[in-house]
Structure formats: structure tokens, C-alpha cells
Design a protein around this motif. Structure first.
Motif, short mmCIF file in Angstrom:
data_model
loop_
_atom_site.label_atom_id
_atom_site.label_comp_id
_atom_site.label_asym_id
_atom_site.label_seq_id
_atom_site.Cartn_x
_atom_site.Cartn_y
_atom_site.Cartn_z
N LYS A 82 0.84 -1.21 0.00
CA LYS A 82 0.00 0.00 0.00
C LYS A 82 0.87 1.25 0.00
CE LYS A 82 -3.87 -0.01 -0.11
NZ LYS A 82 -4.81 0.10 -1.23
N ALA A 83 1.98 1.23 0.75
CA ALA A 83 2.89 2.38 0.77
C ALA A 83 3.46 2.63 -0.62
CB ALA A 83 4.02 2.15 1.78
N ASP A 84 3.88 1.57 -1.30
CA ASP A 84 4.41 1.73 -2.65
C ASP A 84 3.34 2.28 -3.59
OD1 ASP A 84 6.91 0.82 -1.92
OD2 ASP A 84 6.56 -1.24 -2.61
N TYR A 85 2.12 1.77 -3.47
CA TYR A 85 1.02 2.26 -4.29
C TYR A 85 0.81 3.76 -4.07
CZ TYR A 85 -3.65 3.06 -6.10
OH TYR A 85 -4.71 3.57 -6.79
N ILE A 86 0.80 4.17 -2.80
CA ILE A 86 0.60 5.58 -2.46
C ILE A 86 1.75 6.43 -2.99
CG2 ILE A 86 0.54 7.23 -0.54
CD1 ILE A 86 -1.04 5.06 1.04
N LEU A 87 2.98 5.98 -2.78
CA LEU A 87 4.15 6.76 -3.21
C LEU A 87 4.22 6.93 -4.72
CD1 LEU A 87 6.74 5.32 -0.69
CD2 LEU A 87 5.83 7.66 -0.72
N PHE A 88 3.64 5.99 -5.48
CA PHE A 88 3.64 6.09 -6.94
C PHE A 88 2.45 6.89 -7.47
CE2 PHE A 88 7.05 3.08 -6.90
CZ PHE A 88 7.73 3.33 -8.07
N ASN A 89 1.57 7.35 -6.60
CA ASN A 89 0.39 8.11 -7.02
C ASN A 89 0.76 9.33 -7.87
OD1 ASN A 89 -2.26 9.77 -6.55
ND2 ASN A 89 -2.69 7.68 -5.87
N PRO A 90 1.73 10.16 -7.46
CA PRO A 90 2.09 11.32 -8.30
C PRO A 90 2.70 10.93 -9.65
CG PRO A 90 2.99 11.55 -6.08
CD PRO A 90 2.43 10.17 -6.19
N VAL A 91 3.36 9.76 -9.70
CA VAL A 91 3.92 9.27 -10.97
C VAL A 91 2.78 8.88 -11.90
CG1 VAL A 91 5.35 7.49 -12.04
CG2 VAL A 91 6.05 8.50 -9.85
N ARG A 92 1.82 8.12 -11.39
CA ARG A 92 0.68 7.71 -12.21
C ARG A 92 -0.13 8.91 -12.69
NH1 ARG A 92 0.61 3.92 -8.24
NH2 ARG A 92 -1.07 4.96 -7.11
N ALA A 93 -0.14 9.98 -11.89
CA ALA A 93 -0.89 11.19 -12.27
C ALA A 93 -0.10 12.07 -13.24
CB ALA A 93 -1.24 11.99 -11.02
N GLY A 94 1.15 11.68 -13.56
CA GLY A 94 1.97 12.45 -14.49
C GLY A 94 2.56 13.71 -13.90
N LEU A 95 2.65 13.78 -12.57
CA LEU A 95 3.17 14.99 -11.91
C LEU A 95 4.69 14.95 -11.74
CD1 LEU A 95 0.36 15.28 -9.23
CD2 LEU A 95 0.62 16.65 -11.31
N VAL A 96 5.25 13.76 -11.63
CA VAL A 96 6.70 13.56 -11.52
C VAL A 96 7.06 12.26 -12.22
CG1 VAL A 96 7.04 14.85 -9.35
CG2 VAL A 96 6.45 12.42 -9.26
N SER A 97 8.35 12.08 -12.50
CA SER A 97 8.81 10.84 -13.13
C SER A 97 9.15 9.77 -12.12
CB SER A 97 10.05 11.12 -13.98
OG SER A 97 9.74 12.02 -15.02
N ASN A 98 9.59 10.19 -10.93
CA ASN A 98 9.99 9.26 -9.88
C ASN A 98 9.31 9.65 -8.57
OD1 ASN A 98 12.09 7.83 -11.41
ND2 ASN A 98 13.12 9.82 -11.37
#
Length: 110
Positions: A82-98
């Protein structure tokens, strides 16, 4: 985001006072994610979160949606997932690359 620092301070304050134990908080432009545990003190989770939302509305001017989505984790390994899923939220939204590039994260040492 000018609201990020004071909002994170409210989380740190509540961690320090044993109101809850936030292990991860990630602010998105239109929502927030938490990994949080609550003490066994007889208080309902909904009341604790509602009081926090009420305080941040009054003091920080945040306009929250009425309810919130709650998902209970059952296993320690599911917390990491769940932590990994949350941390990748901005990546999936196209806000950052990492995920490491997203600045609006509170992640105390576990």
C-alpha cells in the motif's frame, strides 16, 4: 503548495500526542493519502479523522469532502504494498517521473 507544511505539522502534532500514528502521508493536488494506525483507546476512527478535518478546515481553510475512504490492512507485507502504491500516485498522475521527486510526503522513520 503553501498548505503542505502546516498540514503536515498537524499530522506530526497528532503523532507526538498519541492521537494516531501516521506512517505515511502523501498530499496530492486534490486529495491526501494516509497509512495510519490508531491507538486502542475506545475512540472511533471516524471521530478522530473528522476532528482533524474539522480543525484543518477552521485553522487552515481546507475544504474537505464530507466523508473519507477507509481500507484496513491485515498484514505487514500489505502495508509495504500500500505504501508503494501511495508513493507512486504522483507518478501515475503524471506529476513527476519518480516517486522521490514528489515533495509533499511525510514519512517518519518506521
Amino acid at each position: 503548495c503553501e498548505i503542505a507544511k502546516p498540514l503536515i505539522e498537524t499530522v506530526v502534532f497528532r503523532n507526538a500526542h498519541g492521537i494516531w500514528s501516521v506512517r505515511l502521508m502523501l498530499l496530492m493536488p486534490d486529495h491526501v493519502h494516509f497509512l495510519v494506525s490508531f491507538p486502542d483507546n475506545g475512540k472511533r476512527i471516524r471521530v478522530t479523522v473528522s476532528k482533524w478535518k474539522e480543525w484543518t478546515t477552521k485553522c487552515l481553510g481546507i475544504c474537505w469532502q464530507r466523508d473519507f475512504f477507509e481500507h484496513r490492512l491485515r498484514r505487514e507485507e500489505s502495508m509495504r504494498e500500500k505504501a508503494d502504491y501511495i508513493l507512486f500516485n504522483p507518478v501515475r498522475a503524471g506529476l513527476v517521473s519518480n516517486p522521490e521527486d514528489w515533495p509533499f510526503v511525510f514519512l517518519p522513520e518506521w
